[in-house]
Enzyme design. Sequence first.
Site, short mmCIF file in Angstrom:
data_model
loop_
_atom_site.label_atom_id
_atom_site.label_comp_id
_atom_site.label_asym_id
_atom_site.label_seq_id
_atom_site.Cartn_x
_atom_site.Cartn_y
_atom_site.Cartn_z
N GLN A 25 0.85 -1.19 0.00
CA GLN A 25 0.00 0.00 0.00
C GLN A 25 0.90 1.25 0.00
O GLN A 25 0.41 2.35 -0.15
CB GLN A 25 -0.89 0.04 1.25
CG GLN A 25 -1.87 -1.11 1.35
CD GLN A 25 -2.54 -1.14 2.71
OE1 GLN A 25 -3.57 -0.48 2.92
NE2 GLN A 25 -1.97 -1.87 3.64
N HIS A 57 -1.56 1.25 -4.29
CA HIS A 57 -1.96 2.66 -4.10
C HIS A 57 -1.09 3.60 -4.90
O HIS A 57 -1.01 4.78 -4.62
CB HIS A 57 -1.90 3.03 -2.61
CG HIS A 57 -3.00 2.37 -1.82
ND1 HIS A 57 -3.03 2.36 -0.44
CD2 HIS A 57 -4.09 1.67 -2.21
CE1 HIS A 57 -4.10 1.71 -0.03
NE2 HIS A 57 -4.75 1.26 -1.08
N ASN A 81 3.12 -6.54 13.51
CA ASN A 81 2.70 -5.18 13.87
C ASN A 81 2.86 -5.05 15.37
O ASN A 81 2.27 -5.84 16.12
CB ASN A 81 1.22 -5.00 13.46
CG ASN A 81 0.78 -3.54 13.57
OD1 ASN A 81 1.29 -2.79 14.41
ND2 ASN A 81 -0.15 -3.15 12.73
N1 APR Z 1 6.74 -2.27 12.17
C1 APR Z 1 5.53 -2.79 11.84
N2 APR Z 1 4.36 -2.09 11.96
C2 APR Z 1 4.44 -0.83 12.44
C3 APR Z 1 5.68 -0.23 12.82
C4 APR Z 1 6.85 -1.00 12.66
N3 APR Z 1 8.06 -0.50 12.99
N4 APR Z 1 5.41 1.04 13.27
C5 APR Z 1 4.08 1.22 13.17
N5 APR Z 1 3.49 0.09 12.67
C6 APR Z 1 2.07 -0.16 12.39
C7 APR Z 1 1.10 0.66 13.22
O1 APR Z 1 0.80 -0.04 14.43
C8 APR Z 1 -0.12 0.71 12.29
O2 APR Z 1 -0.99 -0.39 12.54
O3 APR Z 1 1.86 0.24 11.07
C9 APR Z 1 0.49 0.56 10.89
C10 APR Z 1 0.41 1.83 10.06
O4 APR Z 1 -0.96 2.08 9.81
P1 APR Z 1 -1.34 3.28 8.84
O5 APR Z 1 -0.56 4.50 9.21
O6 APR Z 1 -2.84 3.31 8.83
O7 APR Z 1 -0.80 2.85 7.42
P2 APR Z 1 -1.53 1.93 6.37
O8 APR Z 1 -2.24 0.80 7.04
O9 APR Z 1 -0.51 1.56 5.35
O10 APR Z 1 -2.60 2.91 5.69
C11 APR Z 1 -3.34 2.34 4.63
O11 APR Z 1 -4.36 4.46 4.20
O12 APR Z 1 -3.69 6.61 4.38
C12 APR Z 1 -4.08 5.64 3.45
O13 APR Z 1 -3.48 5.16 1.24
C13 APR Z 1 -2.96 5.36 2.52
O14 APR Z 1 -1.84 3.29 1.99
C14 APR Z 1 -2.38 4.06 3.05
C15 APR Z 1 -3.61 3.40 3.62
#
Ligand code: APR
Length: 246
Positions: free
Chosen positions: A101, A119, A218
């Site tokens: 993503q 994305h 995660n």
């Molecule tokens: N290792 C693994 N996971 C992690 C780490 C890490 N070091 N640090 C944070 N996280 C986790 C957080 O706990 C959270 O659950 O990564 C996740 C990030 O979530 P989001 O910020 O929501 O990112 P994402 O899930 O990729 O968002 C999905 O939403 O904003 C839109 O299009 C955008 O692709 C994005 C989509």
Amino acid sequence: LRDALSKARRALSGGGPLAVLSGAGMSAESGVPTFRDAQTGLWERYDPTELATPEAWRHDRDRVWAWYRWREHLVSTAPPNAGHTAVARAERHRQVVVVTQNVDDLHERAGSTVVHHVHGSLFAHRCDTCGEPMHPGPPSAAPTDHLEPPRCPRGDGWARPDVVWFGEMLPSAAWEASVSAVTGASAVVVVGTSGLVHPAASLPTLAAETGIPVIEVNPGPSGLGREVDVHLRAPAGRVLPDLLAD
Ligand code: APR
């Protein structure tokens, strides 16, 4: 974590194709803020989920363009982390398909050879009217919160990031390749996603419904639930090298 890790490694021991689904957490240890992290500096007062929308582009195009150019600069200076490297190295002993993503290029820079960007990508741009690819050149390092995008030479459009904004369609080729990667995998590893944004968030469920083991990496909670067989509550950079070692 040790018990969970050995259970997860058993699920991966089949040796068949591996699908790795990554979200923003995959790049967190590279210094690229996730979408739901508080933003810092110039952007702390903006919610990324509001900037990544067609409405923001209509009402505040120069701010949205400046934000994406800033992220392009930030990502191009961010190093792939041990998690990206572990995923790339796994290709030495099994077929690996990455479905991300993320709009960054850290998987590719770590050496992964099959990466589907559901994305889109920060490094691709297109005219917001005629859709033709555009090449605005490298972003400036100077932080700014207003920047006019280049005009399209073919008409009255503007260059926009070739990323998927909320409410927009996903690139069909990347999506179809991702669905077949997941349904054809012997195991799926979901890394660093809150599992809130569909349809990407439905891929782990699709794997579980196909009887394919799903492992989540995660440190925090996520929107993923029963479709996950093993949840490794640790950062990607720390646990993926152990999980994916031959
Ligand atoms: N290792 C693994 N996971 C992690 C780490 C890490 N070091 N640090 C944070 N996280 C986790 C957080 O706990 C959270 O659950 O990564 C996740 C990030 O979530 P989001 O910020 O929501 O990112 P994402 O899930 O990729 O968002 C999905 O939403 O904003 C839109 O299009 C955008 O692709 C994005 C989509």
